[in-house]
Scaffold this active site. Structure first.
Site, short mmCIF file in Angstrom:
data_model
loop_
_atom_site.label_atom_id
_atom_site.label_comp_id
_atom_site.label_asym_id
_atom_site.label_seq_id
_atom_site.Cartn_x
_atom_site.Cartn_y
_atom_site.Cartn_z
N SER A 127 0.83 -1.20 0.00
CA SER A 127 0.00 0.00 0.00
C SER A 127 0.86 1.25 0.00
CB SER A 127 -0.89 -0.01 1.25
OG SER A 127 -1.50 1.24 1.46
N TYR A 152 -2.39 -0.10 10.13
CA TYR A 152 -2.56 -0.75 8.82
C TYR A 152 -1.27 -0.65 8.01
CZ TYR A 152 -3.89 -1.12 3.88
OH TYR A 152 -3.94 -1.47 2.56
#
Length: 333
Positions: A127, A152
């Protein structure tokens, strides 16, 4: 090829399955169908795959060690594309242990399955969030990514590090892909463009953080799938003389690539385009900066282009128009 796609009922996963099947590959899709967001949307995506020649689906949770081991013991894969994960920066503020289970334990179980199954190429979703507190843009794969600002992001960076270890110790060819704000038809309801659409149509206010002073490198789903499909067919080799970098390794068949549009869009411009597609003005509610968020993302995609001859190019205006067309048809609004 025989390809395993995890997260096959997800936004990117189901579109990638469709692409690989259209190219004649045999695809095994797995997904836990958890309730992080509307399960009926996930089932509708699977309906687009069911019955396709060469496709097989299994519902299972890769965070369960025995279940993951059985998957790899029962079938040999030429490539694995690991897209299954607990997504969402904001959700990681309230339920971090879900990310431990899916993004750390589940990821490790898939890595071990690839090692034992002698998989030819392991491709996984990272990501843009891993860039965290980096201020220099565009974000380069060769920059240090040591300061994530959400849990995350920390799990995604941990995945990259674990993957490098397996590439180094076991000569497992590994490619990690840092996705930048993926959007488009069949997308995730927790993403801003999706929830903004629902709220504008309902006349509900949009919560605009940091006074609207945000920029995102919005990347259309077709561009993401094109990049992933090309990367799958290009397993890396150790790069002799490679500099120490998060993107390369001189000791392992390991690479990291950004996949982003390389054209960040200001949040207020994004809302303006969405309003135009919907034919309706938004009601705005200004809020302070969210914890764990970043002000700007922008992908340097030169490495991706050099490697596979492709860079994302779909303009936001085109991509949002296609999304709105799908949204109105799917939800009948």
């Amino acid at each position: 090829m025989r390809v395993l796609v995890t997260g096959a009922a997800g936004f990117i996963g189901h579109e990638l399955c469709r692409r690989l099947l259209a190219e004649g590959e045999e695809v095994t899709g797995v997904d836990s169908l958890n309730d992080y967001y509307d399960v009926s949307l996930k089932r509708a995506r699977l309906e687009r795959l069911n019955g396709a020649r060469g496709f097989r689906f299994e519902r299972l949770d890769l965070a369960e060690r025995a279940t993951a081991a059985a998957l790899f013991a029962g079938e040999r894969f030429d490539a694995v594309v690991h897209l299954a994960a607990q997504a969402g920066v904001r959700h990681s503020l309230v339920d971090p242990l879900a990310y431990v289970d899916a993004n750390l334990a589940g990821f490790a179980h898939v890595l071990e399955g690839c090692r034992r199954g002698r998989v030819g190429h392991f491709v996984f979703a990272s990501s843009s969030s891993v860039y965290g507190a980096n201020h220099r843009t565009p974000f380069s794969e060769h920059d240090a990514v040591d300061h994530p600002v959400s849990f995350y992001a920390a799990t995604k960076r941990a995945d990259e590090l674990m993957a490098h270890v397996y590439a180094h110790l076991h000569a497992l060819p590994v490619t990690g892909l840092r996705f930048f704000t993926v959007y488009g038809p069949w997308g995730r309801p927790d993403m801003a463009y999706f929830s903004f659409t629902a709220k504008i149509l309902a006349g509900a206010p949009l919560q605009i953080f940091n006074g609207g002073e945000m920029e995102r490198d919005f990347t259309y789903i077709d561009d993401i799938v094109e990049g992933v499909a090309r990367v799958v067919r290009k397993p890396p080799a150790p790069e002799t003389g490679a500099r120490s970098s998060p993107a390369t390794s001189a000791t392992a068949p390991f690479r990291i690539y950004n996949i982003g549009n390389n054209r960040p869009v200001k949040l207020m411009r994004f809302i303006e385009v969405l309003e135009g597609c919907l034919g309706k003005k938004a009601v705005l509610e200004m809020r302070p900066m969210q914890p764990g968020d970043v002000v700007r993302t922008c992908a340097d995609v030169r490495d991706l282009e050099r490697a596979v001859g492709f860079r994302p190019h779909t303009p936001l205006e085109t991509g949002l128009a296609r999304f709105v067309e799908w949204y109105r048809a799917y939800y009948r609004v």
